[in-house]
Design a protein around this motif. Structure first.
Motif: not given
Length: 153
Positions: A138-153
């Motif tokens: 499932l791929q979704v496109t959402i505003p970046v302010d709705q996500v929080r980084t958990v782990k860097k690649s």
């Protein structure tokens, strides 16, 4: 008669959630009565229950708010211009999100779900995510302010 050059910002207390409707009613009253001493009405999204009115004096603000439903009064004092500039200026979006990072969705319908960043559009402020907790890809496109980084690649 020359319009007054004094411009102050006054905070108007309103019922929470009614900010936009009160702003529209104030605008209509200003237009119909031909009041030219109100320069702007600001509805700050981060400040619930308040409107900011730029006017030449408190007497003008009291005139336009009298009898308007959901208006609770004028907050004492003036709102500093620096606070107004902070409310209306565009803040630089600086979340360092890259393709492959693991993120958690913090708002919206996918809130609380873990996802992997598949793409990031800095221009539009959107991020394409692959939701990991779904039974199918499932791929979704959402505003970046709705996500929080958990782990860097």
């Amino acid at each position: 008669m020359e319009a007054s050059k004094v411009r102050n910002f006054y905070a108007i207390k309103v019922t929470g959630g009614q900010e936009m409707s009160v702003a529209i009613m104030l605008e209509e009253r200003i237009k119909t009565n031909g009041i030219n001493e109100v320069f702007s009405i600001i509805v700050p999204p981060a400040l619930k229950g308040y409107l900011i009115v730029e006017s030449s004096g408190p007497h003008v603000v009291k005139l336009i708010i009298s009898g308007i439903r959901h208006v609770r009064g004028i907050a004492p004092g003036l709102v500093p211009k620096t606070d107004i500039m902070n409310m209306v200026s565009k803040k630089p979006t600086g979340p360092a999100i890259k393709t492959g990072d693991m993120v958690e969705v913090v708002s919206g319908p996918f809130r609380g779900m873990q996802a992997q960043v598949m793409g990031y559009n800095a221009e539009r402020g959107e991020v394409v995510l692959n939701i990991l907790e779904s039974a199918f890809p499932l791929q979704v496109t959402i505003p970046v302010d709705q996500v929080r980084t958990v782990k860097k690649s």
